[in-house]
Structure formats: structure tokens, C-alpha cells
Design a protein around this motif. Sequence first.
Motif, mmCIF file in Angstrom:
data_model
loop_
_atom_site.group_PDB
_atom_site.id
_atom_site.type_symbol
_atom_site.label_atom_id
_atom_site.label_comp_id
_atom_site.label_asym_id
_atom_site.label_seq_id
_atom_site.Cartn_x
_atom_site.Cartn_y
_atom_site.Cartn_z
ATOM 1 N N ILE A 27 0.854 -1.203 0.000
ATOM 2 C CA ILE A 27 0.000 0.000 0.000
ATOM 3 C C ILE A 27 0.885 1.247 0.000
ATOM 4 C CG2 ILE A 27 -1.670 1.345 1.337
ATOM 5 C CD1 ILE A 27 -2.808 -1.370 2.335
ATOM 6 N N GLN A 28 1.925 1.224 0.835
ATOM 7 C CA GLN A 28 2.855 2.360 0.897
ATOM 8 C C GLN A 28 3.502 2.602 -0.472
ATOM 9 O OE1 GLN A 28 3.892 4.461 3.572
ATOM 10 N NE2 GLN A 28 5.076 5.523 2.006
ATOM 11 N N SER A 29 3.917 1.534 -1.105
ATOM 12 C CA SER A 29 4.593 1.644 -2.383
ATOM 13 C C SER A 29 3.673 2.197 -3.471
ATOM 14 C CB SER A 29 5.117 0.262 -2.775
ATOM 15 O OG SER A 29 5.507 0.252 -4.110
ATOM 16 N N LYS A 30 2.443 1.736 -3.493
ATOM 17 C CA LYS A 30 1.497 2.175 -4.536
ATOM 18 C C LYS A 30 0.962 3.579 -4.285
ATOM 19 C CE LYS A 30 -0.477 -1.721 -6.929
ATOM 20 N NZ LYS A 30 0.523 -2.734 -6.742
ATOM 21 N N ASN A 31 0.729 3.898 -3.000
ATOM 22 C CA ASN A 31 0.032 5.140 -2.659
ATOM 23 C C ASN A 31 0.963 6.223 -2.087
ATOM 24 O OD1 ASN A 31 -2.646 6.309 -2.587
ATOM 25 N ND2 ASN A 31 -2.459 6.288 -0.344
ATOM 26 N N HIS A 32 2.186 5.838 -1.756
ATOM 27 C CA HIS A 32 3.189 6.736 -1.156
ATOM 28 C C HIS A 32 2.882 7.111 0.290
ATOM 29 C CE1 HIS A 32 5.130 7.060 -5.030
ATOM 30 N NE2 HIS A 32 3.955 7.316 -5.552
ATOM 31 N N TRP A 33 1.741 6.693 0.799
ATOM 32 C CA TRP A 33 1.423 6.835 2.224
ATOM 33 C C TRP A 33 0.233 5.934 2.528
ATOM 34 C CZ3 TRP A 33 -2.866 9.569 4.618
ATOM 35 C CH2 TRP A 33 -3.773 10.112 3.704
ATOM 36 N N ILE A 34 -0.050 5.712 3.818
ATOM 37 C CA ILE A 34 -1.133 4.795 4.186
ATOM 38 C C ILE A 34 -2.208 5.560 4.963
ATOM 39 C CG2 ILE A 34 -1.731 2.611 5.293
ATOM 40 C CD1 ILE A 34 1.237 1.859 5.203
ATOM 41 N N PRO A 35 -3.350 5.795 4.324
ATOM 42 C CA PRO A 35 -4.444 6.495 5.025
ATOM 43 C C PRO A 35 -5.008 5.642 6.161
ATOM 44 C CG PRO A 35 -4.829 6.401 2.638
ATOM 45 C CD PRO A 35 -3.685 5.481 2.951
ATOM 46 N N ARG A 36 -5.589 6.306 7.149
ATOM 47 C CA ARG A 36 -6.168 5.621 8.304
ATOM 48 C C ARG A 36 -7.252 4.617 7.872
ATOM 49 N NH1 ARG A 36 -6.064 6.513 13.730
ATOM 50 N NH2 ARG A 36 -7.836 5.715 14.905
ATOM 51 N N GLU A 37 -8.040 4.981 6.860
ATOM 52 C CA GLU A 37 -9.101 4.096 6.379
ATOM 53 C C GLU A 37 -8.499 2.793 5.838
ATOM 54 O OE1 GLU A 37 -8.738 7.362 4.874
ATOM 55 O OE2 GLU A 37 -9.760 8.034 6.675
ATOM 56 N N ALA A 38 -7.345 2.905 5.205
ATOM 57 C CA ALA A 38 -6.684 1.711 4.667
ATOM 58 C C ALA A 38 -6.213 0.819 5.817
ATOM 59 C CB ALA A 38 -5.511 2.106 3.781
ATOM 60 N N LEU A 39 -5.704 1.432 6.879
ATOM 61 C CA LEU A 39 -5.260 0.656 8.041
ATOM 62 C C LEU A 39 -6.438 -0.101 8.657
ATOM 63 C CD1 LEU A 39 -2.932 3.304 9.716
ATOM 64 C CD2 LEU A 39 -2.199 1.218 8.553
ATOM 65 N N LEU A 65 2.146 7.820 7.525
ATOM 66 C CA LEU A 65 0.709 7.907 7.791
ATOM 67 C C LEU A 65 0.176 9.292 7.447
ATOM 68 C CD1 LEU A 65 0.467 5.863 11.112
ATOM 69 C CD2 LEU A 65 0.505 5.074 8.751
ATOM 70 N N THR A 66 1.014 10.087 6.805
ATOM 71 C CA THR A 66 0.575 11.393 6.318
ATOM 72 C C THR A 66 0.860 11.452 4.819
ATOM 73 O OG1 THR A 66 2.731 12.335 6.871
ATOM 74 C CG2 THR A 66 0.978 12.624 8.488
ATOM 75 N N PRO A 67 0.090 12.255 4.088
ATOM 76 C CA PRO A 67 0.261 12.309 2.637
ATOM 77 C C PRO A 67 1.691 12.672 2.234
ATOM 78 C CG PRO A 67 -1.742 13.444 3.281
ATOM 79 C CD PRO A 67 -1.011 13.111 4.551
ATOM 80 N N GLN A 68 2.193 11.937 1.253
ATOM 81 C CA GLN A 68 3.535 12.177 0.726
ATOM 82 C C GLN A 68 3.442 12.524 -0.755
ATOM 83 O OE1 GLN A 68 6.571 11.942 2.664
ATOM 84 N NE2 GLN A 68 4.918 12.118 4.151
ATOM 85 N N GLY A 69 4.441 13.239 -1.234
ATOM 86 C CA GLY A 69 4.465 13.579 -2.639
ATOM 87 C C GLY A 69 4.761 12.352 -3.486
ATOM 88 N N HIS A 70 4.463 12.494 -4.768
ATOM 89 C CA HIS A 70 4.722 11.391 -5.695
ATOM 90 C C HIS A 70 6.221 11.121 -5.804
ATOM 91 C CE1 HIS A 70 3.637 8.613 -8.802
ATOM 92 N NE2 HIS A 70 4.516 9.149 -9.620
ATOM 93 N N ASN A 107 0.606 20.174 -4.300
ATOM 94 C CA ASN A 107 0.121 19.287 -5.370
ATOM 95 C C ASN A 107 0.408 17.822 -5.070
ATOM 96 O OD1 ASN A 107 -0.513 21.589 -6.825
ATOM 97 N ND2 ASN A 107 1.530 21.683 -7.721
ATOM 98 N N SER A 108 1.017 17.555 -3.918
ATOM 99 C CA SER A 108 1.470 16.199 -3.568
ATOM 100 C C SER A 108 2.408 15.637 -4.626
ATOM 101 C CB SER A 108 0.284 15.246 -3.374
ATOM 102 O OG SER A 108 -0.459 15.627 -2.258
ATOM 103 N N LYS A 109 3.213 16.519 -5.208
ATOM 104 C CA LYS A 109 4.155 16.065 -6.235
ATOM 105 C C LYS A 109 5.503 15.715 -5.608
ATOM 106 C CE LYS A 109 5.475 16.862 -10.899
ATOM 107 N NZ LYS A 109 5.170 17.553 -12.127
ATOM 108 N N PHE A 110 5.976 16.566 -4.683
ATOM 109 C CA PHE A 110 7.277 16.335 -4.058
ATOM 110 C C PHE A 110 7.168 16.354 -2.539
ATOM 111 C CE2 PHE A 110 8.592 18.137 -8.165
ATOM 112 C CZ PHE A 110 9.588 17.243 -8.536
ATOM 113 N N SER A 111 7.894 15.437 -1.910
ATOM 114 C CA SER A 111 8.155 15.518 -0.474
ATOM 115 C C SER A 111 9.649 15.716 -0.325
ATOM 116 C CB SER A 111 7.760 14.223 0.236
ATOM 117 O OG SER A 111 6.369 14.080 0.242
#
Length: 150
Positions: A27-39, A65-70, A107-111
Amino acid sequence: MDNDTIDQIIDRHEGRAGSLIHVLMEIQSKNHWIPREALAKVSQKLGVPFTRVMQIATFYKTFSLTPQGHHEVHVCTGTSCHIRGSQRVLDKIQSLLGIRAGETDSNSKFSLAKGNCLGCCTLGPEIVVDGRHYARMTPEKAEEVLKKYN
Ligand code: FES
């Protein structure tokens, strides 16, 4: 990340409780972060208590567990890179992306992250973008590198 994608990941691991870390990694790899709903969904479908899922997700630095950029940009600020000018590289990247280390752009493009030695000091200053190492960075070279990811 939609529920179907999470279901597919869990199903690929045949819903085994022992595959918790693998499911979270995917999930981390595909989404770059894991939302609480996914957990919560992982907890329910694998039959693992939510507190245990949270324990694992917060223990390993791999999971966010927080949004990361692409794209993940990491600037080494270890001693050797610092002496060779990593602060100027970091300043330039912060300016180009409009964020500070530890932040994600709107834009969630870069972290952007900074941190200790990456283990290749003789090639410093070093930056890593999406796992790819770039050596002997200067502010100008860093700008060229980031253009590749725009
Ligand atoms: S200090 Fe930067 S790679 Fe070692």
C-alpha cells in the motif's frame, strides 16, 4: 487509494494475518502513504487488531501515515556533505519546490527530507530522488535533476 485496490492487495496475500507487513509495504509503495481508512480495512480483512496494525505502521520508518508527494527528495546533511556544500543544495531545492525539509508540496508532487549520511561521502554532496542517487550536487545541478521529475 480506493477500496478495490486495497482489497486486491490483501487478496494477493490471501488474507493471511502473517502478511501484515507485506500488505502495508505494498500500500505504501502504490500510494506513497497509508491512510487511516486503509489501516482499518487491513485490520478488518486480515483479522489483526487495529492497535496492532497501528503499532507496526508507526514503528517502521518505511511507512508514512501522512500524505507524501509522488516524488521523494532526500538531501544528505551529514558531516561530509555539509562540508562540501549540502546546505546550499538544500536551500536551492527548498526554494525551487516552495517547501521546507519535512514537508510535501500542495500538489502532492514532491516531499522533501534531509538527514544523515547516505554512505557515499566521497561523492557528496549527495541527494536521492525516488531511490536514485545523484552525486557531487551543486545548486545548479540540483535544479537540473528536479526538472527530470516535473
Ligand atoms: S555525509 Fe553525505 S553521504 Fe556521507
